[in-house]
Enzyme design. Structure first.
Site, PDB file in Angstrom:
ATOM      1  N   GLY A 110      31.863  32.384  35.091  1.00  0.00           N
ATOM      2  CA  GLY A 110      30.760  33.277  35.450  1.00  0.00           C
ATOM      3  C   GLY A 110      29.790  33.469  34.298  1.00  0.00           C
ATOM      4  O   GLY A 110      28.570  33.483  34.488  1.00  0.00           O
ATOM      5  N   TYR A 111      30.336  33.603  33.114  1.00  0.00           N
ATOM      6  CA  TYR A 111      29.492  33.772  31.928  1.00  0.00           C
ATOM      7  C   TYR A 111      28.646  32.516  31.691  1.00  0.00           C
ATOM      8  O   TYR A 111      27.435  32.609  31.454  1.00  0.00           O
ATOM      9  CB  TYR A 111      30.377  34.060  30.710  1.00  0.00           C
ATOM     10  CG  TYR A 111      29.600  34.385  29.454  1.00  0.00           C
ATOM     11  CD1 TYR A 111      29.144  35.674  29.221  1.00  0.00           C
ATOM     12  CD2 TYR A 111      29.336  33.414  28.497  1.00  0.00           C
ATOM     13  CE1 TYR A 111      28.433  35.996  28.065  1.00  0.00           C
ATOM     14  CE2 TYR A 111      28.631  33.716  27.337  1.00  0.00           C
ATOM     15  CZ  TYR A 111      28.186  35.005  27.128  1.00  0.00           C
ATOM     16  OH  TYR A 111      27.483  35.304  25.994  1.00  0.00           O
ATOM     17  N   ALA A 112      29.281  31.347  31.783  1.00  0.00           N
ATOM     18  CA  ALA A 112      28.545  30.105  31.568  1.00  0.00           C
ATOM     19  C   ALA A 112      27.450  29.923  32.612  1.00  0.00           C
ATOM     20  O   ALA A 112      26.315  29.541  32.291  1.00  0.00           O
ATOM     21  CB  ALA A 112      29.509  28.910  31.593  1.00  0.00           C
TER      22      ALA A 112
END
Length: 254
Positions: free
Chosen positions: A158-160
């Protein structure tokens, strides 16, 4: 200070300001002359460390609390800004979060929270503040991207995805707004010693591997971002649009 970097009479809205990168950027902009509107999910109503630093620099500080994972709360915050802070010259989109779990075990809740805070809220806030900047044909917007704007990372899908989206959002807004007096750019921090990287720094094997690849030979500190932010919100960057400035100790050049 050179007039190119003088922010006297400017007002900057900095999100995720309670500590870390956001706090350092707010302090740096205040030192250059800007008044600061700060917002974080858990910002103290009065007497926060960042407020003390800004006031000590001789500038004004206006603090707000908002959970960017809550869409309704975000719009309520924007309405307050419209009523209480009529002039915003600079927006620094720093608020963010990270959730670590292997992809096969990564729950919807992790994905939804990270994308909502790191991407959706950033777009909404930039759109609404950007509208006001367009009216006066002047404004500076910075997004905080990441090395994972370029790389995939491990156990942080999700962060990427959200930081990849931030890179493209920076360019999309710059394409539309550069001709209308707004500068939209991003900073991509490298491995900085903050809450988000605490798990990595506690993993001795990962920490050793990361440090071995950084040409500068050290983890970055939040203070390393302040100069880059000042450049991108000052007159010195008036012809800089849609750029993602890496502040990474040389990581991407390795």
């Amino acid at each position: 200070m050179s007039s190119l970097f003088d922010l006297t009479e400017k007002t900057a809205l900095v999100t995720g300001v309670r500590r870390g990168i956001g706090k350092s950027i707010a302090e740096g902009l205040a030192t250059a002359g800007a008044n600061i509107i700060g917002v974080s999910a858990n910002l103290e109503a009065k007497g926060s460390d960042v407020e003390k630093s800004v006031v000590q620099a001789g500038r004004e500080f206006y603090g707000y609390r908002c959970d960017f994972s809550d869409r309704k709360a975000l719009y309520e915050f924007i309405n307050k800004l419209n009523e209480e802070c009529p002039s915003i010259d600079i927006l620094v989109n720093n608020a963010g979060t990270i959730r670590r779990k292997p992809v096969a075990e990564h729950p919807d809740e992790f994905w939804d929270e990270v994308v909502e805070i790191n991407l959706n809220a950033q777009f909404i806030l930039s759109r609404e503040i950007g509208k006001r900047m367009l009216q006066k044909r002047s404004g500076k917007i910075i997004f905080i991207a990441s090395l994972l704007t370029y790389q995939g990372g491990i156990t942080v899908p999700g962060y990427a995805a959200s930081k990849g989206g931030i890179g493209q959002l920076t360019k999309a807004l710059a394409n539309e707004w550069a001709s209308k007096g707004l500068n939209v750019n991003a900073i991509a921090p490298g491995y900085i010693a903050t809450d988000n990287t605490e798990a990595l720094r506690k993993d001795s094997d990962r920490a050793e591997d990361i440090l071995a690849r950084i040409p500068a030979g050290r983890w970055g500190s939040p203070e390393d971002l302040a100069g880059a932010a000042l450049f991108l919100v000052s007159e010195a960057s008036s012809y800089v649009h849609g750029t993602i400035l890496a502040v990474d100790g040389g990581w991407l050049g390795r």
